[in-house]
Design a protein around this motif. Structure first.
Motif, PDB file in Angstrom:
ATOM      1  N   PRO A 166       0.884  -1.046   0.043  1.00 35.09           N
ATOM      2  CA  PRO A 166       0.087   0.161  -0.005  1.00 35.09           C
ATOM      3  C   PRO A 166       0.782   1.345   0.111  1.00 35.09           C
ATOM      4  CG  PRO A 166      -0.977  -1.586   1.571  1.00 35.09           C
ATOM      5  CD  PRO A 166       0.330  -2.259   1.127  1.00 35.09           C
ATOM      6  N   GLU A 167       1.937   1.239   0.460  1.00 30.77           N
ATOM      7  CA  GLU A 167       2.637   2.604   0.486  1.00 30.77           C
ATOM      8  C   GLU A 167       2.058   3.803   1.025  1.00 30.77           C
ATOM      9  OE1 GLU A 167       5.262   2.176  -3.615  1.00 30.77           O
ATOM     10  OE2 GLU A 167       2.893   2.369  -3.780  1.00 30.77           O
ATOM     11  N   LEU A 168       1.126   3.406   1.832  1.00 32.48           N
ATOM     12  CA  LEU A 168       0.281   4.603   2.454  1.00 32.48           C
ATOM     13  C   LEU A 168       0.961   5.163   3.839  1.00 32.48           C
ATOM     14  CD1 LEU A 168      -2.546   5.810   2.029  1.00 32.48           C
ATOM     15  CD2 LEU A 168      -3.184   4.643   4.140  1.00 32.48           C
ATOM     16  N   ASP A 169       1.739   4.335   4.559  1.00 32.94           N
ATOM     17  CA  ASP A 169       2.399   5.010   5.611  1.00 32.94           C
ATOM     18  C   ASP A 169       3.182   3.663   6.289  1.00 32.94           C
ATOM     19  OD1 ASP A 169       3.457   6.595   7.486  1.00 32.94           O
ATOM     20  OD2 ASP A 169       1.189   7.212   8.284  1.00 32.94           O
ATOM     21  N   ASP A 170       3.878   4.067   7.368  1.00 39.13           N
ATOM     22  CA  ASP A 170       4.563   3.061   8.032  1.00 39.13           C
ATOM     23  C   ASP A 170       3.489   1.843   8.298  1.00 39.13           C
ATOM     24  OD1 ASP A 170       7.131   2.815   9.910  1.00 39.13           O
ATOM     25  OD2 ASP A 170       5.566   1.384  10.635  1.00 39.13           O
ATOM     26  N   CYS A 171       3.884   0.591   8.010  1.00 40.99           N
ATOM     27  CA  CYS A 171       2.900  -0.589   8.260  1.00 40.99           C
ATOM     28  C   CYS A 171       2.651  -1.080   9.758  1.00 40.99           C
ATOM     29  CB  CYS A 171       3.412  -1.674   7.507  1.00 40.99           C
ATOM     30  SG  CYS A 171       4.901  -2.538   7.936  1.00 40.99           S
ATOM     31  N   GLU A 172       3.501  -0.559  10.521  1.00 40.45           N
ATOM     32  CA  GLU A 172       3.205  -1.018  12.244  1.00 40.45           C
ATOM     33  C   GLU A 172       2.863   0.398  12.952  1.00 40.45           C
ATOM     34  OE1 GLU A 172       2.540  -3.707  12.946  1.00 40.45           O
ATOM     35  OE2 GLU A 172       4.123  -5.294  12.906  1.00 40.45           O
ATOM     36  N   ALA A 173       3.244   1.604  12.415  1.00 40.40           N
ATOM     37  CA  ALA A 173       3.231   2.824  13.207  1.00 40.40           C
ATOM     38  C   ALA A 173       2.656   4.011  12.435  1.00 40.40           C
ATOM     39  CB  ALA A 173       4.212   3.022  14.224  1.00 40.40           C
ATOM     40  N   PRO A 174       1.726   3.704  11.627  1.00 39.38           N
ATOM     41  CA  PRO A 174       1.338   4.768  10.626  1.00 39.38           C
ATOM     42  C   PRO A 174       0.731   6.045  11.427  1.00 39.38           C
ATOM     43  CG  PRO A 174      -0.751   3.219  11.047  1.00 39.38           C
ATOM     44  CD  PRO A 174       0.626   2.746  11.929  1.00 39.38           C
ATOM     45  N   THR A 175       0.587   7.236  10.897  1.00 38.51           N
ATOM     46  CA  THR A 175       0.227   8.515  11.509  1.00 38.51           C
ATOM     47  C   THR A 175      -0.614   9.277  10.691  1.00 38.51           C
ATOM     48  OG1 THR A 175       2.274   9.652  10.911  1.00 38.51           O
ATOM     49  CG2 THR A 175       2.164   8.555  13.221  1.00 38.51           C
ATOM     50  N   ILE A 176      -0.780   8.683   9.313  1.00 37.68           N
ATOM     51  CA  ILE A 176      -1.623   9.627   8.423  1.00 37.68           C
ATOM     52  C   ILE A 176      -3.107  10.236   8.909  1.00 37.68           C
ATOM     53  CG2 ILE A 176      -2.397   7.605   6.874  1.00 37.68           C
ATOM     54  CD1 ILE A 176      -1.464   9.389   4.425  1.00 37.68           C
ATOM     55  N   MET A 177      -3.822   9.157   9.407  1.00 35.98           N
ATOM     56  CA  MET A 177      -4.982   9.518   9.712  1.00 35.98           C
ATOM     57  C   MET A 177      -5.126  10.702  10.851  1.00 35.98           C
ATOM     58  SD  MET A 177      -7.363   5.997  10.044  1.00 35.98           S
ATOM     59  CE  MET A 177      -8.862   6.672   9.947  1.00 35.98           C
ATOM     60  N   GLU A 178      -4.088  10.510  11.837  1.00 33.55           N
ATOM     61  CA  GLU A 178      -3.969  11.423  13.029  1.00 33.55           C
ATOM     62  C   GLU A 178      -3.416  12.877  12.355  1.00 33.55           C
ATOM     63  OE1 GLU A 178      -3.048   8.377  13.322  1.00 33.55           O
ATOM     64  OE2 GLU A 178      -3.462   7.652  15.335  1.00 33.55           O
ATOM     65  N   ARG A 179      -2.552  12.834  11.263  1.00 34.56           N
ATOM     66  CA  ARG A 179      -2.071  14.040  10.995  1.00 34.56           C
ATOM     67  C   ARG A 179      -3.252  14.658  10.086  1.00 34.56           C
ATOM     68  NH1 ARG A 179       1.724  12.724   6.797  1.00 34.56           N
ATOM     69  NH2 ARG A 179       1.905  10.266   7.532  1.00 34.56           N
ATOM     70  N   VAL A 180      -4.034  13.852   9.339  1.00 35.60           N
ATOM     71  CA  VAL A 180      -5.097  14.556   8.394  1.00 35.60           C
ATOM     72  C   VAL A 180      -6.073  15.076   9.355  1.00 35.60           C
ATOM     73  CG1 VAL A 180      -7.014  14.106   6.798  1.00 35.60           C
ATOM     74  CG2 VAL A 180      -4.520  13.055   6.514  1.00 35.60           C
TER      75      VAL A 180
END
Lengths: 296, 194
Positions: A166-180
């Protein structure tokens, strides 16, 4: 809807749920993207991606259904925007697997009677908002900051897995939702179950699984002090929202936890009328919380 | 506890089946050294009779019949946590897909018929309509599984909320979709696809 007026343009794959059980995800996505001047052009005649049941027992069918959708999307042009986390994962996995496996690609190309399309990238809405549109522009578009909301961002399984795809974010510690959602002024909580499975499609065959797994997720969000959960997947939403009352009855705990699609809250923040965001479609009524915080 | 002797050889290991699973999944089965990380993170572990690492061990030891006849492979949620965390890059989620395909194709004994029924109806829906028809999926599942009252209270609520469509239109390109299914069947008949 002339493309020239938009800042960005994408082909759009809503996925089956967004036409029925998750229609508020579709409505709020279209509302949000219209407000941000991001064009979404629905892929004509798109079909089911096959989701989990297809790849569970028939990989070739799963790859072929996704490849057919990718070639339909190519007719629209632009990168492909996908709302549902499961569709996103399947479409992305298909491009990835077929790019480096000539034998499978030949089989799929025979099945769909056409070439597999690799030119346009498959992107989840979160990726478009955070990377293509950008958090600064998102913050600048906010008219009603989401102050007072303590949001538990729930990623579930398929936004970030499998890791090489997926290349969306880190696979174990993503933050993209929090940032958005943080860019729209909401406070986010730190919690344990942000990437645990909700029980997924066992909701049909073995609902007991969902009662246990989704119950643990709701309890974890509540313990962390959240007053709502944010999701980006219709199946997660169904399990956490539609089955919440049943979970409460089974576990003896009371949650009363509204479960929002991320586009609902973002659209609210950028000034889309609440009546157009499908809040009345949610089973756990979110209006008391939103009224209390002065957001509607 | 009584321990029975186990003889390990290339014969008992049934490398033929291991190779088949490795070809279908594109992942090594033999690389697993049983650290157990997959089972530690598996959300479905408590519903399975055998945890994921033991499934791989069974395969390595040639006891694949136990795997195919059991319910563990059908209780995998495809969350991919195992694949994400495996230190040896064993793609266990893909191995589970391969095992389900083997079990599905063999039409052999399996203890988990409800999950298989749900999968079958889901795929049939695509062939008939193009897109999922959630209402029909749930209704037919209840009838075919004999659970007529399952989620009965949920239905009316979802209809009032506009979350279930009473009517569903077929895709306009439904003939093309049928062709995809037919061509895959033809490939398999000719032995040109797994």
């Amino acid at each position: 809807m002339t493309p020239a007026k938009n800042l960005l343009n994408y082909s759009y794959y809503p996925g089956c749920s967004l036409h029925a059980s998750a229609k508020e995800y579709d409505e709020s996505t279209r509302g949000l993207f219209r407000a941000l001047k991001i064009g979404l052009h629905e892929v004509p005649d798109w079909l089911c991606c096959g989701a989990t049941p297809a790849h569970n027992v028939d990989e070739l069918l799963s790859l072929s259904l996704c490849a057919k959708n990718l070639s339909l999307a190519e007719e629209v042009g632009g990168d492909l925007a996908v709302a549902c986390a499961a569709c996103f994962s399947r479409l992305k996995v298909t491009q990835h697997r077929l790019a480096d496996n000539e034998e499978k690609r030949r089989q799929v190309e025979y099945a769909i009677d056409g070439k597999v399309s690799f030119d346009n990238k498959v992107k989840h809405l979160l990726e478009i908002l955070a990377k293509d549109f950008g958090l600064d522009r998102l913050t600048a578009a906010v008219r009603k900051p989401l102050e007072g909301l303590k949001v538990a961002c729930y990623y579930g399984c398929l936004l970030t897995r499998p890791p090489e795809v997926p290349e969306l974010d880190d696979c174990e510690a993503p933050t993209i939702m929090e940032r958005v959602i943080g860019a729209a002024g909401a406070e986010t909580v730190t919690w344990s179950h942000r990437m645990e499975c909700c029980g997924a499609n066992f909701t049909l065959s073995r609902p007991g699984v969902v009662l246990k797994l989704s119950g643990d997720i709701l309890a974890s969000a509540k313990a962390a002090g959240a007053n709502c959960i944010l999701v980006a997947c219709p199946l997660c939403h169904g399990n956490l929202d539609i089955r919440q009352k049943e979970i409460e009855e089974a576990s003896g705990q009371w949650f009363g936890m509204p479960v929002f699609y991320m586009t609902q809250l973002l659209a609210l923040a950028v000034g889309v009328a609440p009546a157009k965001l499908g809040f009345d479609s949610m089973i756990v009524n979110p209006l008391p919380l939103l009224k209390e915080k002065g957001l509607v | 506890m009584k321990h029975s002797k186990m003889r390990l050889s290339t014969e008992t290991m049934n490398l033929g089946f291991v190779r088949k699973v490795e070809a279908l999944s594109g992942s090594s089965v033999r690389r697993c050294f049983q650290c157990g990380k997959c089972s530690a993170g598996c959300p479905m572990r408590s519903f399975m009779e055998h945890p994921p690492n033991r499934i791989v061990r069974f395969l390595q030891l040639g006891q694949y019949e136990r795997v195919l006849a059991g319910r563990s492979i059908w209780y995998c949620a495809s969350c991919e946590t195992c694949t994400t965390r495996c230190p040896n890059k064993v793609d266990l989620a893909a191995i589970m897909d391969a095992l389900r395909k083997c079990s599905w194709d063999a039409k052999g004994p399996s203890k988990e018929s409800l999950v298989q029924l749900a999968n079958r109806l889901f795929i049939e829906n695509i062939r008939t309509y193009g897109r999922q028809y959630e209402m029909r999926l749930a209704a037919v599942f209840n009838v075919k599984s004999g659970q007529f009252l399952k989620d009965l209270m949920l239905g009316p609520k979802l209809i009032t909320k506009g979350k279930l469509r009473m009517f569903h239109q077929k895709n306009r390109n439904i003939a093309e979709i049928e062709n995809i299914f037919a061509r895959i069947e033809a490939l398999r008949k000719k032995g040109e696809a797994p």
